[in-house]
Design a protein around this motif. Sequence first.
Motif, PDB file in Angstrom:
ATOM      1  N   SER A 163      67.961  44.428 -50.348  1.00 48.78           N
ATOM      2  CA  SER A 163      68.419  45.384 -49.339  1.00 48.78           C
ATOM      3  C   SER A 163      69.694  46.072 -49.785  1.00 48.78           C
ATOM      4  CB  SER A 163      68.704  44.642 -48.021  1.00 48.78           C
ATOM      5  OG  SER A 163      69.803  43.752 -48.192  1.00 48.78           O
ATOM      6  N   TRP A 195      64.738  49.118 -39.225  1.00 46.56           N
ATOM      7  CA  TRP A 195      63.755  48.031 -39.264  1.00 46.56           C
ATOM      8  C   TRP A 195      62.348  48.514 -38.897  1.00 46.56           C
ATOM      9  CZ3 TRP A 195      62.452  44.051 -41.655  1.00 46.56           C
ATOM     10  CH2 TRP A 195      61.538  43.112 -41.136  1.00 46.56           C
ATOM     11  N   SER A 230      74.634  40.358 -42.481  1.00 48.70           N
ATOM     12  CA  SER A 230      74.166  39.742 -43.734  1.00 48.70           C
ATOM     13  C   SER A 230      73.194  38.613 -43.448  1.00 48.70           C
ATOM     14  CB  SER A 230      75.360  39.212 -44.542  1.00 48.70           C
ATOM     15  OG  SER A 230      76.148  40.287 -44.993  1.00 48.70           O
ATOM     16  N   VAL A 287      70.820  40.540 -50.614  1.00 48.93           N
ATOM     17  CA  VAL A 287      71.839  41.398 -50.004  1.00 48.93           C
ATOM     18  C   VAL A 287      72.654  42.075 -51.106  1.00 48.93           C
ATOM     19  CG1 VAL A 287      73.861  41.472 -48.482  1.00 48.93           C
ATOM     20  CG2 VAL A 287      71.957  39.916 -47.966  1.00 48.93           C
ATOM     21  N   LEU A 347      67.908  48.597 -45.771  1.00 52.18           N
ATOM     22  CA  LEU A 347      67.470  47.642 -44.753  1.00 52.18           C
ATOM     23  C   LEU A 347      68.639  47.242 -43.852  1.00 52.18           C
ATOM     24  CD1 LEU A 347      65.023  46.083 -43.716  1.00 52.18           C
ATOM     25  CD2 LEU A 347      65.583  44.235 -45.306  1.00 52.18           C
ATOM     26  N   HIS A 348      68.478  47.491 -42.598  1.00 53.00           N
ATOM     27  CA  HIS A 348      69.407  47.079 -41.538  1.00 53.00           C
ATOM     28  C   HIS A 348      68.686  47.339 -40.217  1.00 53.00           C
ATOM     29  CE1 HIS A 348      70.350  51.360 -40.843  1.00 53.00           C
ATOM     30  NE2 HIS A 348      70.480  51.466 -42.147  1.00 53.00           N
ATOM     31  N   LYS A 398      65.491  37.810 -43.052  1.00 52.86           N
ATOM     32  CA  LYS A 398      64.314  38.632 -43.389  1.00 52.86           C
ATOM     33  C   LYS A 398      63.838  38.308 -44.809  1.00 52.86           C
ATOM     34  CE  LYS A 398      64.509  40.926 -39.510  1.00 52.86           C
ATOM     35  NZ  LYS A 398      63.646  40.467 -38.412  1.00 52.86           N
ATOM     36  N   GLY A 439      73.064  47.440 -45.801  1.00 56.56           N
ATOM     37  CA  GLY A 439      73.019  46.419 -44.752  1.00 56.56           C
ATOM     38  C   GLY A 439      74.169  46.467 -43.764  1.00 56.56           C
ATOM     39  N   TRP A 447      71.269  38.382 -40.853  1.00 59.94           N
ATOM     40  CA  TRP A 447      70.014  39.020 -40.404  1.00 59.94           C
ATOM     41  C   TRP A 447      69.157  39.376 -41.616  1.00 59.94           C
ATOM     42  CZ3 TRP A 447      67.792  43.915 -41.006  1.00 59.94           C
ATOM     43  CH2 TRP A 447      66.792  44.257 -40.093  1.00 59.94           C
ATOM     44  N   LEU A 448      69.804  39.875 -42.652  1.00 57.76           N
ATOM     45  CA  LEU A 448      69.081  40.244 -43.880  1.00 57.76           C
ATOM     46  C   LEU A 448      68.510  39.004 -44.562  1.00 57.76           C
ATOM     47  CD1 LEU A 448      71.621  42.883 -45.190  1.00 57.76           C
ATOM     48  CD2 LEU A 448      69.263  43.374 -44.469  1.00 57.76           C
ATOM     49  N   ALA A 492      65.645  38.775 -47.500  1.00 53.03           N
ATOM     50  CA  ALA A 492      66.096  39.832 -48.409  1.00 53.03           C
ATOM     51  C   ALA A 492      67.307  39.416 -49.232  1.00 53.03           C
ATOM     52  CB  ALA A 492      66.431  41.096 -47.617  1.00 53.03           C
ATOM     53  N   THR A 546      75.521  44.563 -51.614  1.00 53.37           N
ATOM     54  CA  THR A 546      76.603  45.200 -50.874  1.00 53.37           C
ATOM     55  C   THR A 546      77.731  45.529 -51.827  1.00 53.37           C
ATOM     56  OG1 THR A 546      78.018  45.014 -48.896  1.00 53.37           O
ATOM     57  CG2 THR A 546      77.714  43.014 -50.239  1.00 53.37           C
TER      58      THR A 546
END
Length: 278
Positions: free
Chosen positions: A193, A174, A234, A244, A169-170, A240, A196, A236-237, A242, A246
């Motif tokens: 996600s 999308w 991050s 994260v 997801l990024h 949503k 990302g 933005w995620l 979500a 990473t």
Amino acid sequence: MTKTTTHTITLNNGVRIPWLAFGTGTALYGRNAAEFVRVAIENGITHLDGAQAYANEDTLGAGIKASGKSRSELFIVTKLKSSFPGKTIKQTLEESLNKLGVDYVDLFLIHDPTPARKEGKLKEWWKAMEAVQKEGLVKSIGVSNFTVQDLKEVLDGAEIVPAVNQIELHPYVWKAAEPIVNFNKQHGIVTASYGGQTPVARVQGGPIDEVLERIRERLEKTRGQPVTSGQVLSKWLLQKGAIVVTTTSKSERYMTLRKQERNCIRGFSCSMFSVNER
Ligand SMILES: NC(=O)C1=CN([C@@H]2O[C@H](COP(=O)(O)OP(=O)(O)OC[C@H]3O[C@@H](n4cnc5c(N)ncnc54)[C@H](O)[C@@H]3O)[C@@H](O)[C@H]2O)C=CC1
Ligand SMILES: O=CCc1c[nH]c2ccccc12
């Protein structure tokens, strides 16, 4: 002592999952992850994302042990590998628990639906996942890289709804991911996600670079503190809804979770990467 992250998202079974996870795949795939895991936990990260396929569950376990944290303070994830000839799903999980040095994992995911989808065994795999949760070997079960069609097939007759669907997801995916994120949400499945940081880590010079830089500059100006593009991604995620997931193979990039936690709660973007990340 670094305060551990307490910002969580609640799963459909009431279990709370920390919003930020340190992953032991990609940059740490097949490597000794122990010191990276220990430093991540030392920086307040409590959600650790592993997988049978990453060939490093033993060193993930070593890092967890070296952290000195109690089992209940950590949220440990592993994923079912795509091929396990002559073994049951339960047997692969028992091998993982042994490598990780734990009695249970908090979340067990089907890593990739492809082999089971091809053999028409998605429901069979999911029944086996439900069984290991009922036996207490895992607290929650979920999936990864599932499409809406895969989820519909598993949900038809499922006793337990997947708690999580971990997907790429990024902004660049999308258009394809939005229907999956929406389906997850409609069915009480939390989206986790990965990937990302792709727009800054793997696809520089892409179409969002300009708007990403404009947002980064605006936040830096309004916040009066350095902001990275990774932090914008991050956030933005998080917006949503979500989790994260990473990672970094450069432990000097960690920002203490206390700063991240504070920034997150203030609605600011967060990332594991230092403010000097470019
Ligand atoms: N379920 C699945 O199929 C998958 C799960 N994962 C999980 O998610 C974790 C994270 O996946 P990633 O794709 O690595 O996450 P990510 O997209 O967050 O990328 C993290 C990587 O980006 C690098 N990075 C960050 N900012 C950068 C910048 N400004 N410039 C250059 N490099 C930068 C970091 O050093 C790190 O190596 C994996 O370790 C694994 O645990 C990853 C892929 C697939
Ligand atoms: O999770 C990272 C990407 C991935 C998906 N399936 C496999 C199998 C082996 C290594 C990595 C992965």
